[in-house]
Design an enzyme around this catalytic site. Sequence first.
Site, PDB file in Angstrom:
ATOM      1  N   CYS A   1      -1.150  -6.940  -0.979  1.00 41.36           N
ATOM      2  CA  CYS A   1      -2.115  -5.858  -1.216  1.00 41.36           C
ATOM      3  C   CYS A   1      -3.557  -6.365  -1.165  1.00 41.36           C
ATOM      4  O   CYS A   1      -4.489  -5.566  -1.209  1.00 41.36           O
ATOM      5  CB  CYS A   1      -1.833  -5.175  -2.544  1.00 41.36           C
ATOM      6  SG  CYS A   1      -0.197  -4.433  -2.581  1.00 41.36           S
TER       7      CYS A   1
ATOM      8  N   HIS B   1      -2.913   4.385  -1.419  1.00 44.99           N
ATOM      9  CA  HIS B   1      -2.851   2.931  -1.268  1.00 44.99           C
ATOM     10  C   HIS B   1      -2.258   2.536   0.085  1.00 44.99           C
ATOM     11  O   HIS B   1      -1.118   2.083   0.154  1.00 44.99           O
ATOM     12  CB  HIS B   1      -2.019   2.355  -2.427  1.00 44.99           C
ATOM     13  CG  HIS B   1      -1.964   0.869  -2.498  1.00 44.99           C
ATOM     14  ND1 HIS B   1      -2.887   0.037  -1.875  1.00 44.99           N
ATOM     15  CD2 HIS B   1      -1.084   0.041  -3.111  1.00 44.99           C
ATOM     16  CE1 HIS B   1      -2.567  -1.224  -2.125  1.00 44.99           C
ATOM     17  NE2 HIS B   1      -1.466  -1.249  -2.859  1.00 44.99           N
TER      18      HIS B   1
END
Lengths: 137, 400
Positions: free
Chosen positions: B83, B348
């Site tokens: 991420c 996201h």
Amino acid sequence: MSEAQEKQTTETSKKIPFVDYLILDDPPYLQAQECTSCDARYFDRRNACASCFEDQFRPVAIDREGIVTSFSIVQMGPIPYVSAVVDCGGTSVKCTIMNVEPSPEHVNLGMEVKLMTYSMGQDSEGTEAIAFGFEPI
Amino acid sequence: MGADTIWIIGSNMTRFGKHPDKDVVDLAAEASREALKDAGISLSEVGVLGVGNLMNAGAGIGQQLQKQIGQTGIPVFNVSNACATGATALRVAVMAVKAGETDVGMAVGVEKLAGAGLLGQRGPKPESETWQPSGRVGALSSTEGRIGTSIMPGVFAQVGMEYGHKYGGTSFELFAKISEKNHSHSTLNPLAAYQKRFTLEEIMNDVMIAYPNTRPMCSGNCDGAAAMIVVSDEKMKSMSLEVQKRAVKISASVLTSDPYVDGCQILPDVNTLTRNAAAQAYEQAGIGPEDLDLVELHDCFATAELVHYDNLMLCEEGGAVDFFESGAPWRDGAKPVNVSGGLQSKGHPIAATGIANIHEIVMHLRGEAGDRQIEGARVGLAHVIGLGSACGVHILEKVA
């Protein structure tokens, strides 16, 4: 089959552990690899120590009792289960909590638990696989 | 000759959400071209390209992007760092400019994830007639569920619960309130994937994913891209006054991985590397957490946001619950956190996230954040963490 599992298969008449670090002794226990240089403990096959970079390890038996330092009740599949981290005398162990209702009313931080084992069934050659979990004391 | 000071002169993010009519390269192209336009420069001036994409890590998305927007022969770094992939792409551009290899760098993060489902989940191995040990622990089958969980919502749930065990004061309701804050913030962000306000009851009564995280407390998989143009001090000073007025200074750019601590290979330690990155960033920038006007931190789950208040030193060690309950991280509080809506509502798209959170800070420091503008914002911090782990922290300042 790993050497450890092969040895256990012959000794316990066709019972093998779900993972290498579950030792099917009486009573069964979890075995860590401890760095002989810095005492860091691991459960997987090692190339070297992630803490001090040395490469010598000794097997150590982990306490069979501990306390839950973190948990989650995973509800993404058909059967909810309790995933937890248990502090066994200073060594963290990842596990599923067994024999408890998977609800926040029945699982608590700080809860005392102990190691347990259960059968995963037999394969086509009659070898029985044994898995571990922890359960409330 | 290296550059001491690095500036962001162009920044853009696409709307996050579902883009069924666009592929990964379309999204990357949109953000890149808009960022170039925002900077008022041509692609021909860009000397290095960092491109982050996680789901097609081996596909050379950077070169695919060049094939569509311009092949100039410059070095391309295709990066993948969980991420923190977007922040890593930006680090590449910043490092190249800092090293003096070029005056202008571009970083792009892009992902298509809409409908991808839960990440970190591994399917069952094919059934074998006999037990076959495999992997580093010689497991006879998938350990998922058998030995706890490695699925993200469960792992990050445990990260928050661990904090509760250590310091006390956490509860299902507390974590849900964090989510209530971010969803409330998102109503002011037109680029967010979800702009719906939820009541606390709605959040708590929604589908439980991994206790204590219900569905709205989890970040949303979606599509999106973000891009940024960074330049050296010398280059910035050669540009028009209009560009200079909108330029934002990168006062700190830090990337860390997780150092060994006891138990870190049992439950990933997302704390130490974040704390280390924050400490390095504050030192680089010569400012402290008390100077921050706003913070975008990696709230991949409501349980994660809590621990990062502490890790980023927005509160005293162990004081994250009190910090939240004081109202500080609400947009009208003393230390606004995730005024974009955060990952829980903004969405996201993994590799885009680490640039998009910096974009959010840029917009506020320029005074261009529209309805959600934090008035007078001059200093902001953006944080991302990728499990595995990698952590990026950037501190930005408005100087002009």
